[in-house]
Design an enzyme around this catalytic site. Sequence first.
Site, PDB file in Angstrom:
ATOM      1  CB  THR A 222      26.528  -0.498 -87.511  1.00 14.52           C
ATOM      2  OG1 THR A 222      25.649  -1.206 -86.639  1.00 14.52           O
ATOM      3  CG2 THR A 222      25.693   0.136 -88.617  1.00 14.52           C
ATOM      4  CG  ASN A 223      25.196  -5.625 -87.450  1.00 13.18           C
ATOM      5  OD1 ASN A 223      24.027  -5.580 -87.097  1.00 13.18           O
ATOM      6  ND2 ASN A 223      26.202  -5.743 -86.592  1.00 13.18           N
ATOM      7  NE  ARG A 224      21.830  -4.956 -95.266  1.00  9.42           N
ATOM      8  CZ  ARG A 224      21.673  -3.828 -95.950  1.00  9.42           C
ATOM      9  NH1 ARG A 224      20.802  -2.934 -95.536  1.00  9.42           N
ATOM     10  NH2 ARG A 224      22.381  -3.590 -97.024  1.00  9.42           N
TER      11      ARG A 224
END
Length: 414
Positions: A222-224
């Site tokens: 995923t990402n932030r």
Amino acid sequence: MAEVTAHDPGPTDGRSFVVLGVSAGIAAYKAVEVCRRLVDAGVHVAPVLTERATNFVGRATFDALGSEPTQTSVWDEDSPIPHTRLGQRADLVVVAPATADLLARYAAGLADDLLTTTLVATAAPVIVCPAMHTEMWEHPSVRANLATLTGRGVAVVPPEEGRLAGGDVGSGRMAEPETIVAAVLARLADDRAGPAGDLSGVRLLVSAGGTREAIDPVRFITNRSSGKQGHAVAAAARRRGADVVLVTTSAQPRPAGVEVVEVETAAQMEEAVLARSAGVDVVVMAAAVADFRPKVAVDSKLHKSDGVPELVLEATNDILAELGRRRRPGQVLVGFAAETDDVPGRARAKLVAKGVDLMVANDVSAPQVGFDHDTNAVTVFGADGTVSTVALAAKAEVADALIDRIVTLLRAPS
Ligand code: CTP
């Protein structure tokens, strides 16, 4: 003149009328604080406890702190007719704590006690504050019930991580009273201000949050992205009169009055967005869609003993670029570009490549900007060459500034 019953407080002197629903969870003790703080803030609070909630906190406590006597049953009043009175009269209904059982009954439309009757009878905004053990909070039935409710525009103040009843630690602990009170007061203030209305009649779709791409059943890439900016755009657009659909991966509070579609992966987001895009006037892609996903998501958990897995990735489809290809005349498309270098150059390149009207760029390497912060600072590049900047501000303010640009485009002759 209408007869004033024992429980009818009569006029509330211009104060907002809030029904505080309390269902049977240990967090009911925190609802006492919610009640006190709301009354202190000048709100007229009508406490409604479920019968079983009184096992946790007595009626007398809420009688003493609320603005009118506590009610638990449709038979509390001489005539059962007023069972809909609270729901009809309320400016807002907040349920804290909302147990798994209460959410299930509400989602199913049951009206088997005064609280659920009030919920079903009200057209006022509703905020639910779930509280339960982690296992229950994560159970698919609870998730499905919440999705049903948020899909109907019910707002959620999500639970937090912390100590739970019995000493366990995990997610499911009811949000703190000040968070709940802030959500209630913000909603009441918004309603008093009324939608500015410049998006009245406009259908707007906004995506939010980072997608999660499974490696195996317990791991994902995923990402932030937190989803805060996308949710702020949804809330602001709704406040300004739009019909809003929010396609989100995020657990951020659901803005009231917004249709919420919960997704997890880039593929699910693509399906949800493209299925609805033809029917809307504006699409804002605030989501951080994964560019790559594991080519194969393994069915069972990978173990260390199996050796280090070799992750083979494949590209996801570019949803925004596809929207650019499908765009119908007059439709406004907005993209976001989170960058760490050459922000203007990269943003302008994406604007052209994806065929959108506005590209909202931020430098996520700057302090307090972008991912997971409550503030943002953006530069909005227009396909017509216009450039506007919003200096560091709350994400709600950034959302309003972006909507100002969208309104200008919608009004421009096509
Ligand atoms: N976007 C999309 N679908 C994707 C990737 C991105 O719809 N598969 C959208 C995002 O929602 C955002 C915009 O495209 O509005 C820009 O996303 P970004 O990740 O910055 O751009 P990319 O095209 O992925 O370019 P790069 O990774 O090279 O920065």
